[in-house]
Structure formats: structure tokens, C-alpha cells
Scaffold this active site. Structure first.
Site, mmCIF file in Angstrom:
data_model
loop_
_atom_site.group_PDB
_atom_site.id
_atom_site.type_symbol
_atom_site.label_atom_id
_atom_site.label_comp_id
_atom_site.label_asym_id
_atom_site.label_seq_id
_atom_site.Cartn_x
_atom_site.Cartn_y
_atom_site.Cartn_z
ATOM 1 C CB THR A 73 -0.919 0.005 1.249
ATOM 2 O OG1 THR A 73 -1.762 -1.147 1.189
ATOM 3 C CG2 THR A 73 -1.766 1.260 1.335
ATOM 4 C CD GLN A 96 -2.314 -11.336 -4.988
ATOM 5 O OE1 GLN A 96 -1.931 -12.405 -4.505
ATOM 6 N NE2 GLN A 96 -2.792 -10.364 -4.223
ATOM 7 C CG HIS A 136 1.482 -9.592 3.392
ATOM 8 N ND1 HIS A 136 0.185 -10.031 3.339
ATOM 9 C CD2 HIS A 136 1.465 -8.307 2.966
ATOM 10 C CE1 HIS A 136 -0.596 -9.039 2.911
ATOM 11 N NE2 HIS A 136 0.159 -7.981 2.676
ATOM 12 C CB THR A 164 14.776 3.471 12.386
ATOM 13 O OG1 THR A 164 15.071 4.715 13.030
ATOM 14 C CG2 THR A 164 15.848 2.453 12.700
ATOM 15 C CB CYS A 188 -14.818 -4.769 6.320
ATOM 16 S SG CYS A 188 -15.609 -6.361 6.368
HETATM 17 N N1 PLP Z 1 -1.978 -4.303 -4.288
HETATM 18 C C1 PLP Z 1 -2.487 -5.534 -4.468
HETATM 19 C C2 PLP Z 1 -2.750 -6.014 -5.854
HETATM 20 C C3 PLP Z 1 -2.766 -6.355 -3.372
HETATM 21 O O1 PLP Z 1 -3.280 -7.568 -3.562
HETATM 22 C C4 PLP Z 1 -2.501 -5.855 -2.067
HETATM 23 C C5 PLP Z 1 -2.835 -6.653 -0.877
HETATM 24 O O2 PLP Z 1 -3.874 -7.247 -0.792
HETATM 25 C C6 PLP Z 1 -1.946 -4.570 -1.950
HETATM 26 C C7 PLP Z 1 -1.695 -3.820 -3.085
HETATM 27 C C8 PLP Z 1 -1.617 -3.994 -0.610
HETATM 28 O O3 PLP Z 1 -0.457 -4.580 -0.094
HETATM 29 P P1 PLP Z 1 -0.168 -4.515 1.480
HETATM 30 O O4 PLP Z 1 -1.125 -5.488 2.116
HETATM 31 O O5 PLP Z 1 1.247 -4.944 1.634
HETATM 32 O O6 PLP Z 1 -0.407 -3.133 1.931
#
Ligand code: PLP
Length: 385
Positions: A72, A181, A203, A239, A332
Site C-alpha cells: 500500500t 500479487q 506477505h 529507521t 469491510c
Molecule cells: N496491491 C495488491 C494487488 C494487493 O493484492 C494488495 C494486498 O492485498 C496490496 C496492493 C496492498 O499490499 P499490502 O497489504 O502490503 O499493503
């Protein structure tokens, strides 16, 4: 009842060897990577090694890779950073309605705050982008930024980024791709793709939550979002998270090394899941592009009659009660589960969007558990169909 986790596009478990790689930085190697002393040098070296590894895996220079707290943040930085570097000029962002909210909400914010012109590339009912429409949407006399995800997180569609960057060249448009993704599932090479900016997140490929990275091509105009120290070569103050940066680098390297093996395993799981649903008499429709898709994502709609009045996440909750963790791809908002904006953008009704789920597999899922999950899935659905 054993619980079966088939929501790996939301997040993957952290692989044991990644946990192991993190541990030294949570104990004896705790120094601040920006400190001059020996403690700092140890973690600085680890951080720079991690940067080099990420750069190598995506075909970039280490000086073009910056660690962030998430996908994000990387998406926000790409969009807001470029727009803010060009304030005062007419700016156009071209994106699609099928993007993740990290992109869409950043775009809406920029549109509202700075009156940036925003256009959306048309797509068909399977979410395939219309590149002729992209050509038409490029506004002359504007500085353009195109933001299109490499692969869609809900449908699994793989977008033609190379073709998009080729079109972008005609007007010197910058291209950002959200590869959150696809990282760890498709080989990523920033030069082959031709992108200027690219976001990834640990993640999604067996590293922990809370670490991402952004690729920024040398020379790309970009402002920072975080101000403070001179960390990440002045691009991102705060940091450095050495432990998780090391984890992200190791997980990316490992995913690339195991790419074919993992992809054929999850493709088999996807096949087994669909076969088992069919054998159990469950009608379904697969959403998205059947030709160009990530092997681990399966988006399904079921012909649940409208009299069932599917409110909120009824279907997901019923599946959860049966021990199956899947997702709707919905966000949500104040406790109300809204139907997926992606499925609505494909033209589905609210009911049909609610009668849809995303099932996503990982290297840790087995054929046995996927077969069992599909059987339980069929039992839940038969009650609703
Ligand atoms: N972009 C896509 C295509 C995602 O699938 C996700 C997470 O679901 C994100 C951005 C956001 O990543 P993060 O969860 O590391 O903020």
C-alpha cells in the site's frame, strides 16, 4: 474439524526458513542501520545485501530499490510521489477500475486534492483491458502517469504490461505497476516490462506482513511522502526495518528459485478443486481471463437464487463455519461487507458479486486438503443453491 486455509492471495503463512532468517535481527544484530558504530555496520551490511538481492531478482540497480512498510505504501508513493513532483503542470493519471484500493483510493485523493485528470481504461466482462482505448485516452499536452497492476488480486488476470509500456513510450508517459500479487509468482524484470515504478509486498510470498518495496527507475521525478532523516537515500525517512527487509529479499529469491515448481503445484490444486466441485454436482462460473491468469487464484460465482438474500458476507461466514478460509475480495467499511468493486466493475449485480468467492492456494496446501475443502464447499453451497 481441521481448518483449511485457501486465502493465500490475502496473505501467505511465513515460511519457516524466513522466520529463521529474521531471528538474528530480533536478538543480537539489533543495531540501527544508520548508526556509524560496529552494531550499525552489521545491520547496514545486511540491509544493503537485501537491497542488492531484490534488485537482482527484478533486474534493477540496487540504487533503484527502496524498502517500504507495505505494498500500500509503495503504491501511494508511486502515485502521490510522481504527481507531487510535477505539481503546477497538467497531469493525467490513467488507470483501471479493477485496481486494488491502494491505487484507486490514492488516485481519487489526487483527483480531489490536486484536480489531477483521471481516466479509466475500458475492459470487458472478463476484466481484459482494451489497449486501443488506452491509446485513445492519452491526453495530449498532459504529463501522463499510467498505473496498471501486473496481475489482478481478485481475478488473477495477468495484464499486458509490456504492451502498455510500449504505448506509453509514444507520449513519454510514466508507467507504474502494482506487482504485489504477481511478485514471487511471475518472473519480474523491470526492463523487460519497461516500467518506471513497481510495487511489491513481502506477505504475498511467504515473508511477514509489514514490509514492501518499490522500484523507482533512475531519473523518475518523485517526491517523498515521509520526511525526517536521510534514510533510503532521502526517499523515505524512518529507521529501516532490517529484519523484514532481509526476509523480503530472501523470500523473493526463494520464490523465484522455486517458481516453476510452486506454479505447477498450485495449478494442480486449482484443477483438483474445480474437479471436486464438478464431481459433487456444484454449478459454477470461473471469473476473469481464462488464458492469462495467475495459477494460484480462482474466482468463482455460483448461481445462488436471489431469494436467498445474501446479505454481507453470508457465504464466506457459512464457509468459515465449515472450516474453509476463503475471501470475497471485498473491503469491510464500517462493519458492512461491501461486494467486490472488481466484480461490480465486471458488470455483476450486487447479489451475483456476493455469490462469488476467491479461492487462492499456496505451496503449503496439499491435494488432500484441497479435495476435502472442495467437498465441504459443495455441502455448504448445496444448501444455498
Ligand atoms: N496491491 C495488491 C494487488 C494487493 O493484492 C494488495 C494486498 O492485498 C496490496 C496492493 C496492498 O499490499 P499490502 O497489504 O502490503 O499493503
Amino acid at each position: 474439524m481441521t481448518r483449511i486455509y485457501l486465502d493465500n492471495a490475502s496473505t501467505t503463512p511465513v515460511a519457516p526458513e524466513i522466520v529463521e532468517a529474521i531471528m538474528p535481527f530480533l536478538s543480537e544484530q539489533f543495531g540501527n542501520a544508520s548508526s556509524i558504530h560496529a552494531f550499525g555496520q552489521v545491520t547496514r551490511n545486511a540491509l544493503e545485501l537485501a537491497r542488492e538481492e531484490v534488485a537482482k531478482e527484478i533486474g534493477a540497480k540496487p540504487s533503484e530499490v527502496f524498502f517500504t512498510s507495505s505494498g500500500t505504501e509503495a503504491d501511494n508513493l508511486a502515485l502521490k510521489g510522481v504527481v507531487m513532483a510535477r505539481l503546477g503542470e497538467p497531469i493525467q493519471i490513467i488507470t483501471s477500475r479493477l485496481e486494488h484500493k491502494a491505487v484507486l483510493e490514492s488516485v481519487y485523493w489526487l483527483q480531489k486534492k490536486f484536480k489531477v485528470a483521471v481516466d479509466f481504461i475500458a475492459h470487458d466482462e472478463r476484466g481484459r483491458l482494451d489497449l486501443d482505448d488506452l491509446k485513445k485516452k492519452l491526453r495530449p499536452n498532459y504529463r501522463q502517469l499510467i498505473s496498471i497492476m501486473h496481475a489482478n488480486n481478485e481475478l488473477g488476470n495477468i495484464n499486458p504490461i509490456k504492451e502498455i509500456t510500449a504505448i506509453a513510450k509514444s507520449t513519454n508517459a510514466l508507467v507504474h505497476t502494482d506487482a504485489v500479487q504477481s511478485a514471487g509468482k511471475l518472473k519480474l524484470n523491470v526492463d523487460e516490462l519497461g516500467v518506471d515504478l513497481m510495487a511489491i509486498s513481502g506477505h504475498k510470498f511467504y515473508a511477514p506482513k509489514g514490509i514492501g518495496a518499490i522500484y523507482i527507475r533512475t531519473g523518475t521525478p518523485i517526491e517523498s511522502l515521509l520526511h525526517g532523516g536521510t534514510h533510503e537515500r532521502n526517499r523515505r525517512a524512518s529507521t529501516e526495518n532490517v529484519a523484514f527487509s532481509v526476509a523480503l529479499a530472501k523470500a523473493l529469491k526463494q520464490s523465484h528459485a522455486e517458481l516453476q515448481q510452486i506454479n505447477s503445484h498450485v495449478a494442480l490444486l486449482r484443477h483438483v478443486f474445480l474437479e471436486t466441485l464438478t464431481k459433487n454436482g456444484v454449478p459454477f462460473q470461473v471469473n476473469g481471463d481464462s488464458e492469462h491468469h495467475l495459477p494460484h487464484i480462482l474466482n468463482l460465482s455460483f448461481p445462488i437464487p436471489t431469494k436467498q438474500k445474501l446479505a454481507g458476507d453470508v457465504l464466506l461466514l457459512a464457509l468459515d463455519a465449515a472450516g474453509i478460509a476463503v475471501s470475497s475480495g471485498s473491503a469491510c467499511t464500517s462493519g458492512t461487507a461491501k461486494p467486490s468493486h472488481v466484480l461490480l466493475a465486471l458488470g455483476k449485480t450486487e447479489h451475483d458479486a456476493r455469490a462469488s468467492v476467491r479461492v487462492s492456494f499456496s505451496k503449503f496446501n496439499t491435494v488432500e486438503e484441497v479435495t476435502e475443502a472442495a467437498r465441504r464447499f459443495a455441502d455448504v453451497l448445496k444448501r444455498l443453491l
